[in-house]
Design a protein around this motif. Structure first.
Motif, PDB file in Angstrom:
ATOM      1  N   SER A  54       0.774  -1.156  -0.248  1.00 23.52           N
ATOM      2  CA  SER A  54      -0.099  -0.076   0.078  1.00 23.52           C
ATOM      3  C   SER A  54       0.960   1.178  -0.096  1.00 23.52           C
ATOM      4  CB  SER A  54      -0.822   0.005   1.152  1.00 23.52           C
ATOM      5  OG  SER A  54      -0.090   0.063   2.488  1.00 23.52           O
ATOM      6  N   SER A  55       0.374   2.289  -0.270  1.00 21.77           N
ATOM      7  CA  SER A  55       1.150   3.540  -0.427  1.00 21.77           C
ATOM      8  C   SER A  55       0.484   4.255   0.544  1.00 21.77           C
ATOM      9  CB  SER A  55       1.180   4.298  -1.989  1.00 21.77           C
ATOM     10  OG  SER A  55      -0.226   4.629  -2.015  1.00 21.77           O
ATOM     11  N   LYS A  56       1.633   5.200   1.153  1.00 21.97           N
ATOM     12  CA  LYS A  56       1.163   6.200   2.634  1.00 21.97           C
ATOM     13  C   LYS A  56       1.918   7.518   2.201  1.00 21.97           C
ATOM     14  CE  LYS A  56       0.808   2.677   5.967  1.00 21.97           C
ATOM     15  NZ  LYS A  56       0.360   2.559   7.418  1.00 21.97           N
ATOM     16  N   LYS A  57       0.990   8.641   2.653  1.00 26.32           N
ATOM     17  CA  LYS A  57       1.342   9.767   2.216  1.00 26.32           C
ATOM     18  C   LYS A  57       2.385  10.298   3.379  1.00 26.32           C
ATOM     19  CE  LYS A  57      -1.799  11.568  -1.014  1.00 26.32           C
ATOM     20  NZ  LYS A  57      -2.807  12.629  -1.104  1.00 26.32           N
ATOM     21  N   GLN A  58       3.521  10.690   3.341  1.00 30.41           N
ATOM     22  CA  GLN A  58       4.220  11.448   4.350  1.00 30.41           C
ATOM     23  C   GLN A  58       4.090  13.098   4.493  1.00 30.41           C
ATOM     24  OE1 GLN A  58       8.304  10.248   3.682  1.00 30.41           O
ATOM     25  NE2 GLN A  58       8.029   8.191   4.490  1.00 30.41           N
ATOM     26  N   LYS A  59       3.735  13.449   5.332  1.00 29.87           N
ATOM     27  CA  LYS A  59       3.248  15.122   5.264  1.00 29.87           C
ATOM     28  C   LYS A  59       4.593  15.837   5.002  1.00 29.87           C
ATOM     29  CE  LYS A  59      -0.701  14.635   8.319  1.00 29.87           C
ATOM     30  NZ  LYS A  59      -1.145  14.766   9.519  1.00 29.87           N
ATOM     31  N   SER A  60       4.403  17.018   4.570  1.00 31.61           N
ATOM     32  CA  SER A  60       5.598  17.975   4.459  1.00 31.61           C
ATOM     33  C   SER A  60       6.016  18.345   5.677  1.00 31.61           C
ATOM     34  CB  SER A  60       5.303  19.062   3.700  1.00 31.61           C
ATOM     35  OG  SER A  60       4.075  19.923   4.134  1.00 31.61           O
ATOM     36  N   ARG A  61       7.194  18.374   6.149  1.00 34.44           N
ATOM     37  CA  ARG A  61       7.627  19.010   7.371  1.00 34.44           C
ATOM     38  C   ARG A  61       8.882  19.591   7.256  1.00 34.44           C
ATOM     39  NH1 ARG A  61      11.941  14.907   8.464  1.00 34.44           N
ATOM     40  NH2 ARG A  61      11.924  13.326   6.788  1.00 34.44           N
ATOM     41  N   LYS A  62       9.274  20.115   8.564  1.00 30.29           N
ATOM     42  CA  LYS A  62      10.553  20.978   8.590  1.00 30.29           C
ATOM     43  C   LYS A  62      11.805  20.112   8.687  1.00 30.29           C
ATOM     44  CE  LYS A  62       8.746  25.173  10.114  1.00 30.29           C
ATOM     45  NZ  LYS A  62       8.634  26.161  11.353  1.00 30.29           N
ATOM     46  N   SER A  63      12.780  19.878   8.395  1.00 27.03           N
ATOM     47  CA  SER A  63      13.807  19.241   8.763  1.00 27.03           C
ATOM     48  C   SER A  63      15.201  19.933   8.574  1.00 27.03           C
ATOM     49  CB  SER A  63      13.915  18.073   7.604  1.00 27.03           C
ATOM     50  OG  SER A  63      13.709  18.326   6.505  1.00 27.03           O
ATOM     51  N   ILE A  72      15.171  23.191   6.255  1.00 27.16           N
ATOM     52  CA  ILE A  72      14.875  23.115   5.036  1.00 27.16           C
ATOM     53  C   ILE A  72      13.217  22.424   5.123  1.00 27.16           C
ATOM     54  CG2 ILE A  72      16.798  22.986   3.668  1.00 27.16           C
ATOM     55  CD1 ILE A  72      16.289  20.128   3.774  1.00 27.16           C
ATOM     56  N   ILE A  73      12.747  22.801   4.170  1.00 27.75           N
ATOM     57  CA  ILE A  73      10.935  22.052   4.049  1.00 27.75           C
ATOM     58  C   ILE A  73      11.044  20.885   3.270  1.00 27.75           C
ATOM     59  CG2 ILE A  73       8.787  22.424   3.682  1.00 27.75           C
ATOM     60  CD1 ILE A  73       8.736  24.773   5.046  1.00 27.75           C
ATOM     61  N   THR A  74      10.889  19.565   3.783  1.00 24.30           N
ATOM     62  CA  THR A  74      10.748  18.458   2.866  1.00 24.30           C
ATOM     63  C   THR A  74       9.269  18.369   2.388  1.00 24.30           C
ATOM     64  OG1 THR A  74      12.320  17.664   4.458  1.00 24.30           O
ATOM     65  CG2 THR A  74      11.146  16.119   3.085  1.00 24.30           C
ATOM     66  N   MET A  75       9.272  18.336   1.242  1.00 22.62           N
ATOM     67  CA  MET A  75       7.823  18.260   0.557  1.00 22.62           C
ATOM     68  C   MET A  75       7.004  17.166   0.932  1.00 22.62           C
ATOM     69  SD  MET A  75       8.151  21.263  -0.721  1.00 22.62           S
ATOM     70  CE  MET A  75       6.678  21.537  -1.808  1.00 22.62           C
TER      71      MET A  75
END
Length: 95
Positions: A54-63, A72-75
């Motif tokens: 299955s595919s899961k979405k990883q939310k954008s986050r600050k890293s 930086i912001i990870t999309m």
């Protein structure tokens, strides 16, 4: 030892000598492309006795860049999740 696509085709051609190698390669391409397409469309792929993709979405986050410390912001991105079946789990953990 990792298995490559050509290793899989070679193993399949040994198991099924009456099928042409090019046909086995085409079959494997179609099979893998169908899985890719389903995952891209957020569908679940269940292979009985093997597992579920299955595919899961990883939310954008600050890293943070570990080298420079720059924030930086990870999309947002998709990742693949695999859950093996009980049958496969038991085969892998046989004693």
């Amino acid at each position: 030892m990792p298995k490559s696509k050509s290793d899989l085709i070679r193993a399949l051609s040994r198991s099924y000598p009456n099928i042409y190698k090019k046909d086995l390669e085409k079959f494997l391409d179609i099979f893998l492309n169908e899985i890719k397409t389903a995952l891209k469309n957020d569908e679940r792929v269940e292979l009985r006795g093997w597992g579920i993709f299955s595919s899961k979405k990883q939310k954008s986050r600050k890293s943070r860049n570990p080298r420079t410390g720059e924030e930086i912001i990870t999309m947002e991105k998709k990742s693949i999740h695999f859950k093996m079946s009980k049958e496969l789990f038991n085969k892998l953990n046989e004693k």
